[in-house]
Motif scaffolding. Structure first.
Motif, PDB file in Angstrom:
ATOM      1  N   GLU A  64       0.827  -1.196   0.000  1.00 53.25           N
ATOM      2  CA  GLU A  64       0.000   0.000   0.000  1.00 53.25           C
ATOM      3  C   GLU A  64       0.865   1.252   0.000  1.00 53.25           C
ATOM      4  O   GLU A  64       2.079   1.192   0.195  1.00 53.25           O
ATOM      5  CB  GLU A  64      -0.900   0.006   1.246  1.00 53.25           C
ATOM      6  N   SER A  65       0.223   2.373  -0.166  1.00 56.54           N
ATOM      7  CA  SER A  65       0.899   3.657  -0.127  1.00 56.54           C
ATOM      8  C   SER A  65       1.603   3.824   1.212  1.00 56.54           C
ATOM      9  O   SER A  65       1.018   3.597   2.262  1.00 56.54           O
ATOM     10  CB  SER A  65      -0.140   4.771  -0.316  1.00 56.54           C
ATOM     11  N   GLY A  66       2.893   4.181   1.148  1.00 61.08           N
ATOM     12  CA  GLY A  66       3.668   4.388   2.365  1.00 61.08           C
ATOM     13  C   GLY A  66       4.230   3.125   2.969  1.00 61.08           C
ATOM     14  O   GLY A  66       4.818   3.148   4.047  1.00 61.08           O
ATOM     15  N   ALA A  67       4.088   1.998   2.283  1.00 58.12           N
ATOM     16  CA  ALA A  67       4.538   0.718   2.834  1.00 58.12           C
ATOM     17  C   ALA A  67       6.059   0.563   2.783  1.00 58.12           C
ATOM     18  O   ALA A  67       6.614  -0.284   3.474  1.00 58.12           O
ATOM     19  CB  ALA A  67       3.876  -0.443   2.094  1.00 58.12           C
ATOM     20  N   GLY A  68       6.733   1.347   1.968  1.00 60.39           N
ATOM     21  CA  GLY A  68       8.189   1.264   1.878  1.00 60.39           C
ATOM     22  C   GLY A  68       8.685   0.521   0.654  1.00 60.39           C
ATOM     23  O   GLY A  68       9.788  -0.027   0.662  1.00 60.39           O
ATOM     24  N   LYS A  69       7.908   0.514  -0.416  1.00 61.27           N
ATOM     25  CA  LYS A  69       8.293  -0.213  -1.621  1.00 61.27           C
ATOM     26  C   LYS A  69       9.572   0.353  -2.251  1.00 61.27           C
ATOM     27  O   LYS A  69      10.475  -0.404  -2.595  1.00 61.27           O
ATOM     28  CB  LYS A  69       7.142  -0.183  -2.640  1.00 61.27           C
ATOM     29  N   THR A  70       9.663   1.665  -2.373  1.00 58.52           N
ATOM     30  CA  THR A  70      10.843   2.275  -2.979  1.00 58.52           C
ATOM     31  C   THR A  70      12.076   2.004  -2.136  1.00 58.52           C
ATOM     32  O   THR A  70      13.148   1.688  -2.662  1.00 58.52           O
ATOM     33  CB  THR A  70      10.628   3.790  -3.168  1.00 58.52           C
ATOM     34  N   VAL A  71      11.932   2.083  -0.833  1.00 52.28           N
ATOM     35  CA  VAL A  71      13.063   1.824   0.065  1.00 52.28           C
ATOM     36  C   VAL A  71      13.498   0.364  -0.047  1.00 52.28           C
ATOM     37  O   VAL A  71      14.691   0.067  -0.119  1.00 52.28           O
ATOM     38  CB  VAL A  71      12.704   2.199   1.516  1.00 52.28           C
ATOM     39  N   SER A  72      12.548  -0.553  -0.100  1.00 47.33           N
ATOM     40  CA  SER A  72      12.882  -1.981  -0.245  1.00 47.33           C
ATOM     41  C   SER A  72      13.611  -2.238  -1.558  1.00 47.33           C
ATOM     42  O   SER A  72      14.586  -2.992  -1.592  1.00 47.33           O
ATOM     43  CB  SER A  72      11.615  -2.835  -0.165  1.00 47.33           C
ATOM     44  N   ALA A  73      13.152  -1.625  -2.630  1.00 52.77           N
ATOM     45  CA  ALA A  73      13.816  -1.788  -3.923  1.00 52.77           C
ATOM     46  C   ALA A  73      15.233  -1.220  -3.861  1.00 52.77           C
ATOM     47  O   ALA A  73      16.171  -1.801  -4.410  1.00 52.77           O
ATOM     48  CB  ALA A  73      13.016  -1.097  -5.020  1.00 52.77           C
ATOM     49  N   ARG A  74      15.390  -0.127  -3.171  1.00 51.32           N
ATOM     50  CA  ARG A  74      16.702   0.491  -3.022  1.00 51.32           C
ATOM     51  C   ARG A  74      17.660  -0.421  -2.252  1.00 51.32           C
ATOM     52  O   ARG A  74      18.820  -0.569  -2.617  1.00 51.32           O
ATOM     53  CB  ARG A  74      16.513   1.820  -2.298  1.00 51.32           C
ATOM     54  N   TYR A  75      17.190  -1.039  -1.171  1.00 54.61           N
ATOM     55  CA  TYR A  75      18.021  -1.971  -0.410  1.00 54.61           C
ATOM     56  C   TYR A  75      18.420  -3.169  -1.269  1.00 54.61           C
ATOM     57  O   TYR A  75      19.543  -3.660  -1.190  1.00 54.61           O
ATOM     58  CB  TYR A  75      17.292  -2.464   0.835  1.00 54.61           C
ATOM     59  N   THR A  76      17.512  -3.632  -2.096  1.00 56.55           N
ATOM     60  CA  THR A  76      17.806  -4.765  -2.981  1.00 56.55           C
ATOM     61  C   THR A  76      18.907  -4.397  -3.971  1.00 56.55           C
ATOM     62  O   THR A  76      19.847  -5.166  -4.178  1.00 56.55           O
ATOM     63  CB  THR A  76      16.537  -5.202  -3.728  1.00 56.55           C
ATOM     64  N   MET A  77      18.809  -3.208  -4.557  1.00 59.36           N
ATOM     65  CA  MET A  77      19.833  -2.767  -5.506  1.00 59.36           C
ATOM     66  C   MET A  77      21.190  -2.608  -4.823  1.00 59.36           C
ATOM     67  O   MET A  77      22.222  -2.974  -5.391  1.00 59.36           O
ATOM     68  CB  MET A  77      19.414  -1.465  -6.174  1.00 59.36           C
ATOM     69  N   ARG A  78      21.196  -2.077  -3.613  1.00 58.31           N
ATOM     70  CA  ARG A  78      22.457  -1.937  -2.883  1.00 58.31           C
ATOM     71  C   ARG A  78      23.043  -3.311  -2.575  1.00 58.31           C
ATOM     72  O   ARG A  78      24.251  -3.520  -2.654  1.00 58.31           O
ATOM     73  CB  ARG A  78      22.274  -1.137  -1.599  1.00 58.31           C
ATOM     74  N   TYR A  79      22.176  -4.273  -2.245  1.00 60.91           N
ATOM     75  CA  TYR A  79      22.644  -5.635  -1.983  1.00 60.91           C
ATOM     76  C   TYR A  79      23.345  -6.195  -3.225  1.00 60.91           C
ATOM     77  O   TYR A  79      24.454  -6.706  -3.140  1.00 60.91           O
ATOM     78  CB  TYR A  79      21.469  -6.541  -1.578  1.00 60.91           C
ATOM     79  N   PHE A  80      22.693  -6.079  -4.387  1.00 58.40           N
ATOM     80  CA  PHE A  80      23.296  -6.587  -5.624  1.00 58.40           C
ATOM     81  C   PHE A  80      24.617  -5.898  -5.917  1.00 58.40           C
ATOM     82  O   PHE A  80      25.578  -6.543  -6.323  1.00 58.40           O
ATOM     83  CB  PHE A  80      22.345  -6.404  -6.815  1.00 58.40           C
ATOM     84  N   ALA A 109       1.374  12.260  -5.781  1.00 56.49           N
ATOM     85  CA  ALA A 109       0.334  13.188  -5.351  1.00 56.49           C
ATOM     86  C   ALA A 109       0.114  13.030  -3.854  1.00 56.49           C
ATOM     87  O   ALA A 109       0.542  12.050  -3.248  1.00 56.49           O
ATOM     88  CB  ALA A 109      -0.962  12.904  -6.108  1.00 56.49           C
ATOM     89  N   LYS A 110      -0.574  13.999  -3.277  1.00 60.17           N
ATOM     90  CA  LYS A 110      -0.926  13.918  -1.863  1.00 60.17           C
ATOM     91  C   LYS A 110      -2.223  13.122  -1.734  1.00 60.17           C
ATOM     92  O   LYS A 110      -3.218  13.421  -2.387  1.00 60.17           O
ATOM     93  CB  LYS A 110      -1.118  15.310  -1.278  1.00 60.17           C
ATOM     94  N   THR A 111      -2.178  12.086  -0.899  1.00 61.16           N
ATOM     95  CA  THR A 111      -3.390  11.339  -0.578  1.00 61.16           C
ATOM     96  C   THR A 111      -3.668  11.518   0.913  1.00 61.16           C
ATOM     97  O   THR A 111      -2.877  12.121   1.631  1.00 61.16           O
ATOM     98  CB  THR A 111      -3.234   9.831  -0.899  1.00 61.16           C
ATOM     99  N   THR A 112      -4.766  10.987   1.380  1.00 66.81           N
ATOM    100  CA  THR A 112      -5.079  11.129   2.805  1.00 66.81           C
ATOM    101  C   THR A 112      -4.124  10.333   3.675  1.00 66.81           C
ATOM    102  O   THR A 112      -3.993  10.597   4.860  1.00 66.81           O
ATOM    103  CB  THR A 112      -6.523  10.678   3.101  1.00 66.81           C
ATOM    104  N   ARG A 113      -3.421   9.365   3.092  1.00 69.38           N
ATOM    105  CA  ARG A 113      -2.523   8.513   3.874  1.00 69.38           C
ATOM    106  C   ARG A 113      -1.046   8.820   3.666  1.00 69.38           C
ATOM    107  O   ARG A 113      -0.204   8.331   4.413  1.00 69.38           O
ATOM    108  CB  ARG A 113      -2.779   7.050   3.533  1.00 69.38           C
ATOM    109  N   ASN A 114      -0.712   9.613   2.635  1.00 67.22           N
ATOM    110  CA  ASN A 114       0.691   9.829   2.308  1.00 67.22           C
ATOM    111  C   ASN A 114       0.814  11.130   1.520  1.00 67.22           C
ATOM    112  O   ASN A 114       0.183  11.297   0.482  1.00 67.22           O
ATOM    113  CB  ASN A 114       1.190   8.636   1.475  1.00 67.22           C
ATOM    114  N   ASP A 115       1.635  12.055   1.999  1.00 66.75           N
ATOM    115  CA  ASP A 115       1.818  13.340   1.315  1.00 66.75           C
ATOM    116  C   ASP A 115       2.587  13.223   0.006  1.00 66.75           C
ATOM    117  O   ASP A 115       2.578  14.147  -0.795  1.00 66.75           O
ATOM    118  CB  ASP A 115       2.550  14.336   2.228  1.00 66.75           C
ATOM    119  N   ASN A 116       3.276  12.114  -0.211  1.00 63.01           N
ATOM    120  CA  ASN A 116       4.081  11.932  -1.420  1.00 63.01           C
ATOM    121  C   ASN A 116       3.867  10.529  -1.981  1.00 63.01           C
ATOM    122  O   ASN A 116       4.782   9.750  -2.148  1.00 63.01           O
ATOM    123  CB  ASN A 116       5.567  12.176  -1.109  1.00 63.01           C
ATOM    124  N   SER A 117       2.620  10.239  -2.271  1.00 63.13           N
ATOM    125  CA  SER A 117       2.235   8.894  -2.686  1.00 63.13           C
ATOM    126  C   SER A 117       2.469   8.666  -4.176  1.00 63.13           C
ATOM    127  O   SER A 117       2.018   9.441  -5.013  1.00 63.13           O
ATOM    128  CB  SER A 117       0.751   8.685  -2.371  1.00 63.13           C
TER     129      SER A 117
END
Length: 190
Positions: A64-80, A109-117
């Protein structure tokens, strides 16, 4: 079609000391299940399968929005980058994600759950050479919510780019666009 490992991760909304180089090296070369569940365990398994079977691998990061998908992908790339000892180890994830500010302006965009969704999906393809070192990467984005251009729910906003353009409306290089303030454009900017 076979489905491999599934990892459920939760965004703690704070930095944890479980993503540093020491942790990367601890997971490197380990078999799945030998260590605690971790994004690095998933990355290691994909890396080993690629090297062992010489076949492309996919890691799907979803949530979901704000779950940390971009951060997880970033950690994966750093691992590789770290385990492949790539010459591009100088933060390959930073190079791959260097387009993020532009992508986010147009697709977040800004959503009710995340300002940078993120209102779009990303497909990142990392290329390796014959010795399994990173050659480079390509990120493709695709817009998921075209409806946000003409309609936003209460307490939500349109894509950031519209506000950034309107904030720059008085700059000489944008005069020909005849932009007004976002408050004047209620149809698009509520």
């Amino acid at each position: 079609l076979a489905v491999g490992i599934i990892l459920v991760a939760i965004n703690p909304y704070k930095q944890l000391p479980i993503y540093g180089d020491a942790i990367i090296h601890a997971y490197s070369g380990q078999n799945m299940g030998d260590m605690d569940p971790h994004i690095f365990a998933v990355a290691e398994e994909a890396y080993k399968q690629m090297a062992r079977n010489n076949k492309n691998q996919s890691i799907i990061v979803s949530g979901e929005s704000g779950a940390g998908k971009t951060v997880s992908a970033r950690y994966t790339m750093r691992y590789f980058a770290t385990v492949s000892k790539s010459s591009s180890n100088a933060h390959v994830e930073d190079k791959v994600l260097a387009s993020n500010p532009i992508t986010e302006a147009v697709g977040n965009a800004k959503t009710t759950r995340n300002d940078n969704s993120s209102r779009f999906g990303k497909y990142t393809e990392i290329s390796f050479d014959q010795s399994y070192q990173i050659l480079g990467a390509n990120m493709r984005t695709y817009l998921l919510e075209k409806s946000r251009v003409v309609f936003q729910s209460e307490n939500e906003r349109n894509y950031h780019i519209f506000y950034q353009l309107c904030a720059s409306a008085m700059q000489p290089e944008y005069e020909h666009l005849k932009l007004g303030r976002s408050q004047e454009n209620n149809l698009l900017f509520t």
